[in-house]
Design an enzyme around this catalytic site. Structure first.
Site, PDB file in Angstrom:
ATOM      1  N   GLY A   1       1.017  -0.828  -0.257  1.00 34.15           N
ATOM      2  CA  GLY A   1       0.345  -0.033  -0.472  1.00 34.15           C
ATOM      3  C   GLY A   1       0.845   0.922   0.017  1.00 34.15           C
TER       4      GLY A   1
ATOM      5  N   PRO B   1      -5.036   8.058  14.896  1.00 31.92           N
ATOM      6  CG  PRO B   1      -5.343  10.511  16.316  1.00 31.92           C
ATOM      7  CD  PRO B   1      -6.048   9.254  16.396  1.00 31.92           C
ATOM      8  CG  ASP B   2      -2.370   6.073  18.652  1.00 32.58           C
ATOM      9  OD1 ASP B   2      -2.719   5.822  17.615  1.00 32.58           O
ATOM     10  OD2 ASP B   2      -2.417   5.675  19.747  1.00 32.58           O
TER      11      ASP B   2
ATOM     12  CD  GLU C   1      11.259 -11.385   1.731  1.00 31.80           C
ATOM     13  OE1 GLU C   1      10.926 -12.462   1.592  1.00 31.80           O
ATOM     14  OE2 GLU C   1      11.920 -11.062   2.072  1.00 31.80           O
TER      15      GLU C   1
END
Length: 239
Positions: free
Chosen positions: A138, A175-176, A205
């Site tokens: 992603g 948020p974390d 990889e």
């Protein structure tokens, strides 16, 4: 190396520069000190430089912005000078607030879950954060693309596989969740339509891993994968 964003602001009228930060500083100091001489000294310029700056402003504005006080002692802003300075300060504050707000906005990414034959597609991260750890393929959304387009592009760039979105697994917005800052991600389940597995882009990889023997995953990708497995009625280690 630490970088800092810098920018300049000024007022224009019909494409002509009227008042910028340097000129505004002189007007502020004249308002505060009541003296062009003192204003120039505090601003670190000669009296002549300050006077020439004000003449340029007056030429562009078509009106006096500073006048001698009654009695001939000191200087004061004219009504036009006060109006220009107020207009500049209001617009500059608003722009500064908008820029600060812009850099506080969350960023958006998309992550892909590709499950085939009781195995899930993972990549080993080649960059920080979590360099060397495994993760779902992603990356960040680019301007002008949808989240679905983003995840298809990222899967192909990082793994060499052409994939198609099946469904949305969920939005992950804590948020974390990412040490780089507030980064929200949309996670999608995909199916392979072509290509062959090969690492690319930021991945060092790319490979399919058995659901029964998964490595430690970066970010909150373990939770995302578990949500995807529940969606399709599976558990880790179960065919």
């Amino acid at each position: 190396m630490a970088y800092r964003l810098e920018y300049s602001t000024w007022l224009e009228e019909d494409g002509v520069r009227v008042l910028g930060e340097r000129e505004a500083e002189i007007l502020r100091l004249i308002r505060e000190k009541g003296s062009l001489t003192m204003a120039a000294e505090i601003a670190g310029m000669s009296y002549r430089q300050a006077r020439d700056l004000l003449r340029d402003v007056e030429c562009a504005a078509g009106a006096r912005v500073v006048a001698t006080r009654q009695g001939g002692s000191g200087s004061a802003l004219t009504e036009r000078g006060e109006m220009l300075l107020t207009e500049y300060e209001c617009r500059a504050r608003r722009l500064s607030g908008q820029i600060r707000h812009l850099y506080r906005n969350p960023s958006f990414s998309a992550d892909g879950i590709v499950i085939r034959d009781d195995q899930v597609l993972l990549v080993r991260r080649g960059k920080e954060p979590f360099a060397g750890r495994y993760a779902l393929p992603g990356g960040f959304m680019e301007l002008g693309e949808s989240a679905e387009e983003c995840v298809v592009r990222e899967v192909e760039e990082e793994t060499g596989l052409r994939a198609e979105v099946l469904d949305l697994i969920g939005a992950y917005t804590r948020p974390d969740r990412d040490p780089r800052g507030h980064i929200c991600t949309l996670a999608y389940r995909l199916t392979v339509r072509g290509g062959s597995v090969r690492a690319g882009d930021d991945a060092s990889e790319a490979a399919f891993f058995p659901l029964s023997a998964l490595p430690e995953l970066a970010f909150d990708h373990r939770r995302i994968l578990e949500d995807a497995l529940r969606r399709c009625g599976r558990r880790e280690g179960q065919g």
